[in-house]
Design a protein around this motif. Structure first.
Motif, PDB file in Angstrom:
ATOM      1  N   HIS A 138       0.740  -1.257   0.000  1.00  0.00           N
ATOM      2  CA  HIS A 138       0.000   0.000   0.000  1.00  0.00           C
ATOM      3  C   HIS A 138       0.766   1.303   0.000  1.00  0.00           C
ATOM      4  CE1 HIS A 138      -3.287  -2.716   0.562  1.00  0.00           C
ATOM      5  NE2 HIS A 138      -4.083  -1.720   0.246  1.00  0.00           N
ATOM      6  N   CYS A 173      -2.663  -5.064  -5.982  1.00  0.00           N
ATOM      7  CA  CYS A 173      -3.464  -4.348  -4.972  1.00  0.00           C
ATOM      8  C   CYS A 173      -3.242  -2.836  -5.053  1.00  0.00           C
ATOM      9  CB  CYS A 173      -3.208  -4.888  -3.575  1.00  0.00           C
ATOM     10  SG  CYS A 173      -4.123  -6.414  -3.271  1.00  0.00           S
ATOM     11  N   CYS A 174      -3.360  -2.155  -3.918  1.00  0.00           N
ATOM     12  CA  CYS A 174      -3.448  -0.687  -3.999  1.00  0.00           C
ATOM     13  C   CYS A 174      -2.134   0.000  -4.277  1.00  0.00           C
ATOM     14  CB  CYS A 174      -4.124  -0.129  -2.760  1.00  0.00           C
ATOM     15  SG  CYS A 174      -5.913  -0.152  -2.967  1.00  0.00           S
ATOM     16  N   PHE A 200      -6.614  -7.940  -5.587  1.00  0.00           N
ATOM     17  CA  PHE A 200      -6.485  -8.756  -4.367  1.00  0.00           C
ATOM     18  C   PHE A 200      -6.684 -10.249  -4.630  1.00  0.00           C
ATOM     19  CE2 PHE A 200      -8.522 -10.773  -0.695  1.00  0.00           C
ATOM     20  CZ  PHE A 200      -7.499 -10.658   0.229  1.00  0.00           C
ATOM     21  N   CYS A 218      -3.159  -6.331   3.109  1.00  0.00           N
ATOM     22  CA  CYS A 218      -3.803  -7.100   2.045  1.00  0.00           C
ATOM     23  C   CYS A 218      -2.894  -8.136   1.385  1.00  0.00           C
ATOM     24  CB  CYS A 218      -4.442  -6.185   0.993  1.00  0.00           C
ATOM     25  SG  CYS A 218      -5.673  -5.087   1.713  1.00  0.00           S
ATOM     26  N   GLY A 235     -13.519  -0.300  -3.017  1.00  0.00           N
ATOM     27  CA  GLY A 235     -13.221  -1.410  -2.107  1.00  0.00           C
ATOM     28  C   GLY A 235     -12.609  -2.609  -2.792  1.00  0.00           C
ATOM     29  N   CYS A 236     -12.690  -3.699  -2.104  1.00  0.00           N
ATOM     30  CA  CYS A 236     -11.916  -4.894  -2.401  1.00  0.00           C
ATOM     31  C   CYS A 236     -12.605  -5.776  -3.437  1.00  0.00           C
ATOM     32  CB  CYS A 236     -11.806  -5.724  -1.132  1.00  0.00           C
ATOM     33  SG  CYS A 236     -11.598  -4.724   0.348  1.00  0.00           S
ATOM     34  N   GLY A 252      -9.502   1.482  -5.678  1.00  0.00           N
ATOM     35  CA  GLY A 252      -9.111   0.218  -5.055  1.00  0.00           C
ATOM     36  C   GLY A 252      -9.167  -0.960  -6.006  1.00  0.00           C
ATOM     37  N   CYS A 253      -9.330  -2.145  -5.428  1.00  0.00           N
ATOM     38  CA  CYS A 253      -9.366  -3.353  -6.250  1.00  0.00           C
ATOM     39  C   CYS A 253     -10.623  -3.400  -7.108  1.00  0.00           C
ATOM     40  CB  CYS A 253      -9.246  -4.586  -5.366  1.00  0.00           C
ATOM     41  SG  CYS A 253      -7.604  -4.711  -4.633  1.00  0.00           S
ATOM     42  N   CYS A 275      -7.346   2.917  -2.292  1.00  0.00           N
ATOM     43  CA  CYS A 275      -8.399   3.085  -1.290  1.00  0.00           C
ATOM     44  C   CYS A 275      -8.244   4.356  -0.470  1.00  0.00           C
ATOM     45  CB  CYS A 275      -8.451   1.877  -0.359  1.00  0.00           C
ATOM     46  SG  CYS A 275      -9.424   0.556  -1.055  1.00  0.00           S
ATOM     47  N   MET A 299     -13.811  -6.786   1.743  1.00  0.00           N
ATOM     48  CA  MET A 299     -13.074  -7.837   2.428  1.00  0.00           C
ATOM     49  C   MET A 299     -12.405  -7.254   3.650  1.00  0.00           C
ATOM     50  SD  MET A 299      -9.640  -8.647   2.842  1.00  0.00           S
ATOM     51  CE  MET A 299      -8.868  -7.571   1.677  1.00  0.00           C
ATOM     52  N   SER A 300     -11.732  -6.137   3.466  1.00  0.00           N
ATOM     53  CA  SER A 300     -10.886  -5.563   4.518  1.00  0.00           C
ATOM     54  C   SER A 300     -11.691  -4.672   5.463  1.00  0.00           C
ATOM     55  CB  SER A 300      -9.787  -4.752   3.828  1.00  0.00           C
ATOM     56  OG  SER A 300      -9.370  -3.700   4.626  1.00  0.00           O
ATOM     57  N   LYS A 359     -10.758  -1.936   6.347  1.00  0.00           N
ATOM     58  CA  LYS A 359     -10.631  -0.568   5.825  1.00  0.00           C
ATOM     59  C   LYS A 359     -11.889  -0.157   5.061  1.00  0.00           C
ATOM     60  CE  LYS A 359      -6.735  -1.942   3.946  1.00  0.00           C
ATOM     61  NZ  LYS A 359      -5.665  -1.955   2.946  1.00  0.00           N
TER      62      LYS A 359
HETATM   63 NI1  NFS Z   1      -8.512  -1.323  -0.342  1.00  0.00          NI
HETATM   64 FE1  NFS Z   1      -6.151  -1.840  -1.054  1.00  0.00          FE
HETATM   65 FE2  NFS Z   1      -7.753  -4.139  -2.415  1.00  0.00          FE
HETATM   66 FE3  NFS Z   1      -9.419  -3.937  -0.481  1.00  0.00          FE
HETATM   67 FE4  NFS Z   1      -6.961  -4.390  -0.018  1.00  0.00          FE
HETATM   68  S1  NFS Z   1      -5.726  -3.677  -1.740  1.00  0.00           S
HETATM   69  S2  NFS Z   1      -6.634  -0.414   0.351  1.00  0.00           S
HETATM   70  S3  NFS Z   1      -8.429  -3.029   1.162  1.00  0.00           S
HETATM   71  S4  NFS Z   1      -8.285  -5.628  -1.091  1.00  0.00           S
HETATM   72  S5  NFS Z   1      -9.360  -2.575  -2.189  1.00  0.00           S
END
Ligand code: NFS
Length: 666
Positions: free
Chosen positions: A267, A302-303, A320, A341, A451-452, A480-481, A522, A558-559, A561
């Motif tokens: 991240h 990912c991010c 992800f 992540c 989001g994820c 994000g994802c 994100c 998922m997360s 966050k």
């Molecule tokens: Ni956001 Fe990014 Fe993806 Fe979800 Fe994880 S990478 S900060 S939390 S899974 S979008």
């Protein structure tokens, strides 16, 4: 079509063609992915856990609470509503903590850069000056360096602020929203403080009123959205450049057969940016050649991938759910991660190949991975030693498979400044044309898909929702994802206007932009807060975010966050839709989230299961806002007259320039 590996009946569908091809190869036979583990677990999720009514906050239990059953409350007397609210609030605190710790690192990196240390520079002076003003820093006649140092110090102080005044960036919100926060007493005071208070209030025997718990839940989330995440986005832009439209690729196929392939996963863009610089240096390229490779191919996962995609056009190889699949190609020399992540399983997947997993952050080590600490003080040197390790691995590469069929071109880089320019023109950057297009109905409203992704549902959920929205003339913003997934679906390409309703198509065509705008990682959801605020300030669409025909969803969250993000959107006046919430086991509290928050916040959470149901709910919410604004009056369809065409035509150059990879500074 589902990929039924090993006869996996319980798996959700992988629709991504590249992912399917990789998993179908012989070399991937020994790989176990999350899809396999879901099947192997062979049990459905715990009802107490998924309903939010398992309490582990003290050692009298754990207590599994059944709402409405007298014998099944907590040993301390805690009810289902209290327990679910505490658990939900702790999810918000954890998600906010992740963004906050990330943001702190970025602010520290910014301060070092401002002082002239390290490989980075202040790239966006205009943005530096405008953010300095938000912090009350004098800019007139001062050196860039001095302003930047003062900004960095003030930004760092926001985390540990102990007085009761609000954090600085809250004043960017519209007056009505600020008044709501003040009236409710939820204006965040210090970024770290709100997380600490949230953890305290959810400790055994403290806050036991779910509405009161959620007031702090909102304050904690707001300290993320308008504090940590916004600081991270803004200072990262100032340091690494505010994203502008550029072409790139989002696909596993971005791996190169004859180059050292390095996945950057995680991240914080400090590491990724340093790696990008290091990978272009001649000594590194020479080293790659000495190992028989034609070059060094960095790709994102990912991010962190979204960060370097937005600013450098570096491909995102995987979102992800694809992090194990990208390793299953056998073509990756190293996966370099920092924080968040990163699934523990990547170490096991890598064991099937020559791939090395390299952790770089003392906060996130993994058993079985190689740890090389990334030293920010010596970022370039540190990045080179990490790269060198990966490069030396190239010779060990065995059989590999890189999917070829997909070459998914995307146009990315839609910061809120870019949207301003694209729609408003470089001489009068403004949200006026967007607002006007919403008022006249060409664009019905704006939807954020963020989001994820998640193995619980098929990986085409984002695509289904986005297609339905743009078909109904709703402009989609993505981060994000979710944004990566929409890229894989071809929706981040201007050609996706073929899926749009007629009037949205007209607008996108005139401006030269895709109907789904990638706004970043994100933490960059803070860009959406600013964009929404600008729309309100522009006029004609009410006087608060809660009046806008706008709504957000994180359908495959998922997360933790994502929950923090959802809550700061709601507390900022924006409706959000999730596919599920871990609160369904507590009737009153669940209803409070889904309805009750409307009273104090002017917005609430929504839950819808199926992607089309989510899209329908979003469309209806947008239409209801339009109705309330009185902009749904029937009028004749206005075709673009000459003046409008000239207006939009003037901006087309910007969109087009971006699409050819040219850059301009926002
Ligand atoms: Ni956001 Fe990014 Fe993806 Fe979800 Fe994880 S990478 S900060 S939390 S899974 S979008």
């Amino acid at each position: 079509m589902a990929v039924k590996r090993n006869g996996c009946e319980g798996c959700t569908d992988i629709t991504c063609a590249s992912s399917k091809q990789v998993l179908a190869q012989d070399i991937a036979k020994g790989v176990k992915t999350a899809y396999d583990r879901i099947k192997a677990r062979g049990m459905s999720a715990c009802l107490f856990g998924s309903g939010g009514t398992c309490c582990r906050n003290c050692n009298m239990g754990p207590c599994q609470i059944i709402d409405g059953v007298e014998e099944m409350i907590g040993v301390c007397g805690a009810t289902a509503d209290t327990v679910a609210a505490r658990n939900f609030a702790r999810i918000i605190a954890s998600g906010s903590a992740a963004h906050t710790d990330h943001a702190r690192e970025m602010v520290r990196g910014f301060l070092e850069t401002a002082k002239g240390h390290g490989p980075h520079q202040i790239k966006d002076v205009k943005k530096l000056m405008s953010l300095a003003e938000v912090f009350g820093i004098a800019t007139e006649g001062r050196e860039v360096k001095d302003v930047a140092i003062e900004l960095g110090e003030k930004a760092l102080a926001e985390f540990g602020k102990q007085d009761n005044t609000p954090i600085s960036m809250l004043k960017r919100a519209v007056p009505k929203r600020q008044a709501i926060w003040n009236k409710l007493g939820i204006a965040p005071r210090g970024i770290d403080r709100e997380i600490v208070e949230m953890m305290h209030r959810t400790h055994m025997g403290v806050d036991q009123d779910y509405e009161n718990i959620m007031l702090q839940g909102s304050r904690c989330a707001l300290s993320d959205g308008w504090g940590a995440s916004m600081l991270s986005t803004e200072l990262t832009d100032i340091m690494f450049g505010t994203p502008v439209p550029r072409r790139a690729i989002v696909d596993l196929g971005s791996l190169k057969p004859d180059q050292v392939n390095i996945c950057v996963h995680g991240h914080e863009p400090l590491l990724a940016e340093a790696l990008c610089i290091a990978a272009q240096e001649s000594d590194m390229l020479e080293m790659a050649k000495s190992q028989g490779a034609k070059g060094i191919n960095l790709v994102g996962v990912c991010c962190t991938g979204n960060e370097i995609l937005m600013r450098r056009g570096i491909p995102v190889a995987a979102g992800f759910v694809q992090q194990e699949i990208v390793l299953s190609t056998g073509a990756v020399e190293a996966m370099i991660g920092d924080v968040q992540c990163i699934m523990q399983s990547v170490v096991e997947v890598a064991k099937n190949f020559h791939t090395e997993i390299i952790t770089t952050n003392y906060r996130a080590k993994m058993a079985g991975a190689k740890h090389i600490q990334f030293e920010e003080e010596e970022a370039l040197k540190s990045a080179k030693s990490i790269l060198a390790h990966a490069i030396k691995n190239y010779k060990k590469r065995g059989k590999f498979f890189i999917p070829k069929e997909e070459k998914l071109d995307v146009v990315v880089g839609f910061s809120h400044e870019t949207i301003n320019y694209m729609l408003g023109g470089s001489f009068r950057a403004s949200y006026r044309p967007l607002n006007d297009n919403i008022i006249n109905g060409r664009i019905r409203g704006v939807a954020a898909i963020v989001g994820c992704d998640n193995f619980k549902l098929d990986d085409d959920v984002h695509e289904i929702i986005a297609r339905e929205l743009i078909k109904n003339n709703i402009l989609v913003l993505a981060t994000g994802c979710a944004a990566t997934s929409l890229g894989r679906a071809g929706l981040l390409n201007p050609a996706a206007i073929k899926y749009c309703g007629a009037s949205l198509r007209e607008v996108c065509e005139a401006v030269g932009m895709p109907p789904v705008l990638h706004m970043g990682s994100c933490v960059d959801n803070s860009r959406i807060l600013i964009a929404a605020t600008q729309m309100v300030k522009q006029g004609g669409l009410g006087d608060d975010i809660s009046d806008l025909p706008a709504i957000g969803t994180a359908p495959l969250w998922m997360s933790e966050k994502a929950v923090a993000i959802g809550q700061y959107f709601v507390a900022s006046g924006a409706q959000v839709v999730f596919q599920d919430l871990p609160t369904s086991g507590a009737k009153k509290f669940n209803k409070y989230l889904l309805e009750g928050l409307m009273g104090p916040m002017g917005a609430h959470w929504n839950v819808a299961k199926e992607p089309l149901e989510i899209a329908r709910l979003m469309i209806e919410a947008i239409e209801a806002k339009r109705e309330a604004l009185g902009i749904n009056k029937k009028k004749e369809r206005v075709l673009f007259d000459m003046e409008m065409r000239r207006d939009l035509g003037g901006n087309k150059a910007i969109g087009d320039a971006g699409c050819t990879g040219a850059t301009h500074h926002a």
